[in-house]
Design a protein around this motif. Structure first.
Motif, PDB file in Angstrom:
ATOM      1  N   PRO A 178       0.829  -1.206   0.000  1.00  0.00           N
ATOM      2  CA  PRO A 178       0.000   0.000   0.000  1.00  0.00           C
ATOM      3  C   PRO A 178       0.864   1.258   0.000  1.00  0.00           C
ATOM      4  CG  PRO A 178       0.008  -1.048   2.168  1.00  0.00           C
ATOM      5  CD  PRO A 178       0.700  -1.987   1.234  1.00  0.00           C
ATOM      6  N   GLY A 179       0.317   2.316  -0.560  1.00  0.00           N
ATOM      7  CA  GLY A 179       1.035   3.577  -0.635  1.00  0.00           C
ATOM      8  C   GLY A 179       0.633   4.353  -1.872  1.00  0.00           C
ATOM      9  N   THR A 180       1.300   5.463  -2.073  1.00  0.00           N
ATOM     10  CA  THR A 180       1.033   6.306  -3.232  1.00  0.00           C
ATOM     11  C   THR A 180       2.144   6.118  -4.254  1.00  0.00           C
ATOM     12  OG1 THR A 180      -0.098   7.947  -1.858  1.00  0.00           O
ATOM     13  CG2 THR A 180       0.601   8.648  -4.056  1.00  0.00           C
ATOM     14  N   TYR A 181       1.755   5.886  -5.495  1.00  0.00           N
ATOM     15  CA  TYR A 181       2.706   5.643  -6.575  1.00  0.00           C
ATOM     16  C   TYR A 181       2.453   6.631  -7.709  1.00  0.00           C
ATOM     17  CZ  TYR A 181       3.603   1.202  -4.208  1.00  0.00           C
ATOM     18  OH  TYR A 181       3.941   0.247  -3.286  1.00  0.00           O
ATOM     19  N   ARG A 182       3.494   6.899  -8.456  1.00  0.00           N
ATOM     20  CA  ARG A 182       3.373   7.794  -9.609  1.00  0.00           C
ATOM     21  C   ARG A 182       3.658   7.021 -10.892  1.00  0.00           C
ATOM     22  NH1 ARG A 182       8.797   9.903 -10.521  1.00  0.00           N
ATOM     23  NH2 ARG A 182      10.164   9.221  -8.813  1.00  0.00           N
ATOM     24  N   ALA A 183       2.886   7.337 -11.917  1.00  0.00           N
ATOM     25  CA  ALA A 183       3.055   6.680 -13.209  1.00  0.00           C
ATOM     26  C   ALA A 183       4.179   7.353 -13.982  1.00  0.00           C
ATOM     27  CB  ALA A 183       1.759   6.742 -14.013  1.00  0.00           C
ATOM     28  N   LEU A 184       5.073   6.550 -14.546  1.00  0.00           N
ATOM     29  CA  LEU A 184       6.202   7.095 -15.311  1.00  0.00           C
ATOM     30  C   LEU A 184       5.825   7.147 -16.787  1.00  0.00           C
ATOM     31  CD1 LEU A 184       9.104   5.155 -13.549  1.00  0.00           C
ATOM     32  CD2 LEU A 184       8.161   7.404 -12.996  1.00  0.00           C
ATOM     33  N   THR A 185       4.864   8.001 -17.089  1.00  0.00           N
ATOM     34  CA  THR A 185       4.396   8.128 -18.465  1.00  0.00           C
ATOM     35  C   THR A 185       3.953   9.565 -18.723  1.00  0.00           C
ATOM     36  OG1 THR A 185       2.807   7.301 -20.098  1.00  0.00           O
ATOM     37  CG2 THR A 185       2.035   7.484 -17.842  1.00  0.00           C
ATOM     38  N   GLN A 186       3.984   9.952 -19.979  1.00  0.00           N
ATOM     39  CA  GLN A 186       3.513  11.277 -20.391  1.00  0.00           C
ATOM     40  C   GLN A 186       2.116  11.213 -20.982  1.00  0.00           C
ATOM     41  OE1 GLN A 186       5.291  14.068 -19.771  1.00  0.00           O
ATOM     42  NE2 GLN A 186       6.850  12.783 -18.828  1.00  0.00           N
ATOM     43  N   THR A 187       1.603  10.008 -21.196  1.00  0.00           N
ATOM     44  CA  THR A 187       0.292   9.878 -21.820  1.00  0.00           C
ATOM     45  C   THR A 187      -0.813  10.248 -20.843  1.00  0.00           C
ATOM     46  OG1 THR A 187      -1.234   8.372 -22.948  1.00  0.00           O
ATOM     47  CG2 THR A 187       0.099   7.444 -21.193  1.00  0.00           C
ATOM     48  N   THR A 188      -1.928  10.726 -21.381  1.00  0.00           N
ATOM     49  CA  THR A 188      -3.078  11.077 -20.547  1.00  0.00           C
ATOM     50  C   THR A 188      -4.110   9.947 -20.526  1.00  0.00           C
ATOM     51  OG1 THR A 188      -4.157  12.151 -22.445  1.00  0.00           O
ATOM     52  CG2 THR A 188      -2.792  13.536 -21.020  1.00  0.00           C
ATOM     53  N   THR A 189      -3.777   8.811 -21.135  1.00  0.00           N
ATOM     54  CA  THR A 189      -4.736   7.699 -21.189  1.00  0.00           C
ATOM     55  C   THR A 189      -4.462   6.650 -20.118  1.00  0.00           C
ATOM     56  OG1 THR A 189      -3.380   6.548 -22.842  1.00  0.00           O
ATOM     57  CG2 THR A 189      -5.110   8.011 -23.656  1.00  0.00           C
ATOM     58  N   CYS A 190      -3.542   6.929 -19.207  1.00  0.00           N
ATOM     59  CA  CYS A 190      -3.213   5.998 -18.126  1.00  0.00           C
ATOM     60  C   CYS A 190      -4.395   5.879 -17.164  1.00  0.00           C
ATOM     61  CB  CYS A 190      -1.969   6.483 -17.395  1.00  0.00           C
ATOM     62  SG  CYS A 190      -1.647   5.673 -15.802  1.00  0.00           S
ATOM     63  N   THR A 191      -4.844   4.665 -16.882  1.00  0.00           N
ATOM     64  CA  THR A 191      -5.906   4.422 -15.916  1.00  0.00           C
ATOM     65  C   THR A 191      -5.498   3.267 -15.004  1.00  0.00           C
ATOM     66  OG1 THR A 191      -7.047   2.883 -17.413  1.00  0.00           O
ATOM     67  CG2 THR A 191      -7.724   5.197 -17.485  1.00  0.00           C
ATOM     68  N   TRP A 192      -6.067   3.205 -13.794  1.00  0.00           N
ATOM     69  CA  TRP A 192      -5.705   2.161 -12.851  1.00  0.00           C
ATOM     70  C   TRP A 192      -6.895   1.792 -11.966  1.00  0.00           C
ATOM     71  CZ3 TRP A 192      -6.287   3.481  -7.752  1.00  0.00           C
ATOM     72  CH2 TRP A 192      -6.344   4.844  -7.454  1.00  0.00           C
ATOM     73  N   GLU A 193      -6.775   0.632 -11.335  1.00  0.00           N
ATOM     74  CA  GLU A 193      -7.858   0.133 -10.497  1.00  0.00           C
ATOM     75  C   GLU A 193      -7.294  -0.813  -9.441  1.00  0.00           C
ATOM     76  OE1 GLU A 193     -12.178  -0.920 -11.948  1.00  0.00           O
ATOM     77  OE2 GLU A 193     -10.907  -2.696 -12.136  1.00  0.00           O
ATOM     78  N   GLU A 240      -9.149  10.355 -10.955  1.00  0.00           N
ATOM     79  CA  GLU A 240     -10.491  10.812 -10.629  1.00  0.00           C
ATOM     80  C   GLU A 240     -10.990  11.827 -11.646  1.00  0.00           C
ATOM     81  OE1 GLU A 240     -10.502  12.239  -6.646  1.00  0.00           O
ATOM     82  OE2 GLU A 240     -10.126  10.272  -5.754  1.00  0.00           O
ATOM     83  N   THR A 241     -10.109  12.656 -12.156  1.00  0.00           N
ATOM     84  CA  THR A 241     -10.468  13.633 -13.186  1.00  0.00           C
ATOM     85  C   THR A 241      -9.558  13.426 -14.387  1.00  0.00           C
ATOM     86  OG1 THR A 241      -8.966  15.292 -12.249  1.00  0.00           O
ATOM     87  CG2 THR A 241     -11.253  15.319 -11.492  1.00  0.00           C
ATOM     88  N   PRO A 242     -10.040  13.673 -15.600  1.00  0.00           N
ATOM     89  CA  PRO A 242      -9.199  13.493 -16.794  1.00  0.00           C
ATOM     90  C   PRO A 242      -7.927  14.337 -16.696  1.00  0.00           C
ATOM     91  CG  PRO A 242     -11.504  13.834 -17.405  1.00  0.00           C
ATOM     92  CD  PRO A 242     -11.395  14.123 -15.938  1.00  0.00           C
ATOM     93  N   PRO A 243      -6.764  13.700 -16.796  1.00  0.00           N
ATOM     94  CA  PRO A 243      -5.514  14.463 -16.690  1.00  0.00           C
ATOM     95  C   PRO A 243      -5.260  15.316 -17.928  1.00  0.00           C
ATOM     96  CG  PRO A 243      -5.055  12.183 -17.246  1.00  0.00           C
ATOM     97  CD  PRO A 243      -6.533  12.260 -17.010  1.00  0.00           C
ATOM     98  N   THR A 288      -1.074   9.829 -10.332  1.00  0.00           N
ATOM     99  CA  THR A 288      -0.709   9.059  -9.147  1.00  0.00           C
ATOM    100  C   THR A 288      -1.818   8.070  -8.812  1.00  0.00           C
ATOM    101  OG1 THR A 288      -1.674  10.715  -7.664  1.00  0.00           O
ATOM    102  CG2 THR A 288       0.672  10.937  -8.213  1.00  0.00           C
ATOM    103  N   ALA A 289      -1.443   7.051  -8.078  1.00  0.00           N
ATOM    104  CA  ALA A 289      -2.397   6.032  -7.635  1.00  0.00           C
ATOM    105  C   ALA A 289      -2.196   5.788  -6.150  1.00  0.00           C
ATOM    106  CB  ALA A 289      -2.212   4.740  -8.421  1.00  0.00           C
ATOM    107  N   ALA A 290      -3.255   5.923  -5.396  1.00  0.00           N
ATOM    108  CA  ALA A 290      -3.205   5.636  -3.963  1.00  0.00           C
ATOM    109  C   ALA A 290      -3.716   4.207  -3.766  1.00  0.00           C
ATOM    110  CB  ALA A 290      -4.060   6.627  -3.192  1.00  0.00           C
ATOM    111  N   ILE A 291      -2.800   3.301  -3.512  1.00  0.00           N
ATOM    112  CA  ILE A 291      -3.174   1.897  -3.340  1.00  0.00           C
ATOM    113  C   ILE A 291      -3.489   1.653  -1.862  1.00  0.00           C
ATOM    114  CG2 ILE A 291      -2.426  -0.492  -3.586  1.00  0.00           C
ATOM    115  CD1 ILE A 291      -0.587   0.344  -5.812  1.00  0.00           C
ATOM    116  N   PRO A 292      -4.748   1.346  -1.552  1.00  0.00           N
ATOM    117  CA  PRO A 292      -5.115   1.160  -0.144  1.00  0.00           C
ATOM    118  C   PRO A 292      -4.672  -0.195   0.398  1.00  0.00           C
ATOM    119  CG  PRO A 292      -7.029   0.837  -1.553  1.00  0.00           C
ATOM    120  CD  PRO A 292      -5.910   1.267  -2.451  1.00  0.00           C
ATOM    121  N   ALA A 293      -4.569  -0.288   1.704  1.00  0.00           N
ATOM    122  CA  ALA A 293      -4.251  -1.568   2.338  1.00  0.00           C
ATOM    123  C   ALA A 293      -5.362  -2.567   2.010  1.00  0.00           C
ATOM    124  CB  ALA A 293      -4.135  -1.373   3.850  1.00  0.00           C
TER     125      ALA A 293
END
Length: 229
Positions: free
Chosen positions: A169-184, A198-201, A208-213
């Motif tokens: 768990p924690g906060t991670y950042r995507a190493l990409t310049q694209t605006t089509t990155c999505t996560w779940e 949460e909002t279109p970048p 960033t992605a906040a991965i919960p415990a």
């Protein structure tokens, strides 16, 4: 007699011609009536992600050959000699009947790629290792270009785009310049714990992605690689 004979011959020829025409017409009719070959399906079903055969595991780029390899005593170039660190890199890595110098060159090229990229962008260099784009980066850096160990250490904290089981768990950042990155992020029972963005970048925004415990599976698309924020 001659007239009657000629008439009979003409009749025979006419009969033969009619017979051939009938056969030909019959054959054409059968050809026209033959059913068309069945068309292939418009599309094949998408592979099931749960099917291991449909999604083979990515081979480890640092894995050594499973077959016979040259013993260390025979790890000698055609001219000159290998340095001690080069011998350590080649140990157990050169298949039989393979030039050790060629294997060494592959490792040196991996180092050069990491070094060139790191000069411009250290995150991009780490991302290329995480994504597996640099062949055998771990061993190449360890033995051939140890000055790049900080980049390797950074890469080992991240993970590649796709599906990851039981992420920390924690906060991670995507190493990409694209605006089509999505996560779940999903729980063990398949419930969605979090998703994003949460909002279109906008171009240039950091995703960033906040991965919960309690996250059992973290899945991302078009995000290239992830590092702790």
């Amino acid at each position: 007699m001659h007239v009657r004979s000629a008439t009979a011959s003409a009749a025979l020829l006419l009969t033969a011609a009619l017979t051939l025409t009938g056969c030909s017409s019959s054959g054409d009719a059968k050809a026209d009536a033959a059913p068309a070959s069945p068309k292939p399906p418009a599309a094949s079903p998408a592979p099931d992600p749960a099917d291991a055969s449909a999604s083979p595991a990515t081979p480890d780029p640092d894995a050594k050959p499973t077959g016979p390899v040259l013993p260390d005593a025979k790890l000698t170039p055609k001219t000159g000699s290998f340095k001690e660190n080069e011998k350590k890199y080649l140990s157990g890595r050169v298949p039989e009947k393979t030039d050790p110098a060629a294997v060494l060159q592959t490792g040196q090229e991996s180092c050069q790629r990491v070094e060139r990229t790191a000069k411009r962008d250290k995150d991009a260099a780490a991302a290329s290792i995480i994504a597996g784009e640099v062949t055998g980066a771990r061993d190449a850096i360890t033995f051939l270009c140890p000055d790049q160990k900080p980049i390797l250490a950074t890469a080992e904290k991240g993970f590649a785009d796709g599906s990851r089981a039981n992420p920390a768990p924690g906060t991670y950042r995507a190493l990409t310049q694209t605006t089509t990155c999505t996560w779940e992020a999903k729980s063990k029972d398949g419930g969605i714990l979090a998703s994003g963005p949460e909002t279109p970048p906008k171009p240039g925004d950091r995703i960033t992605a906040a991965i919960p415990a309690g996250t059992a599976t973290f899945t991302s698309t078009n995000c290239y690689a992830w590092l702790p924020a």
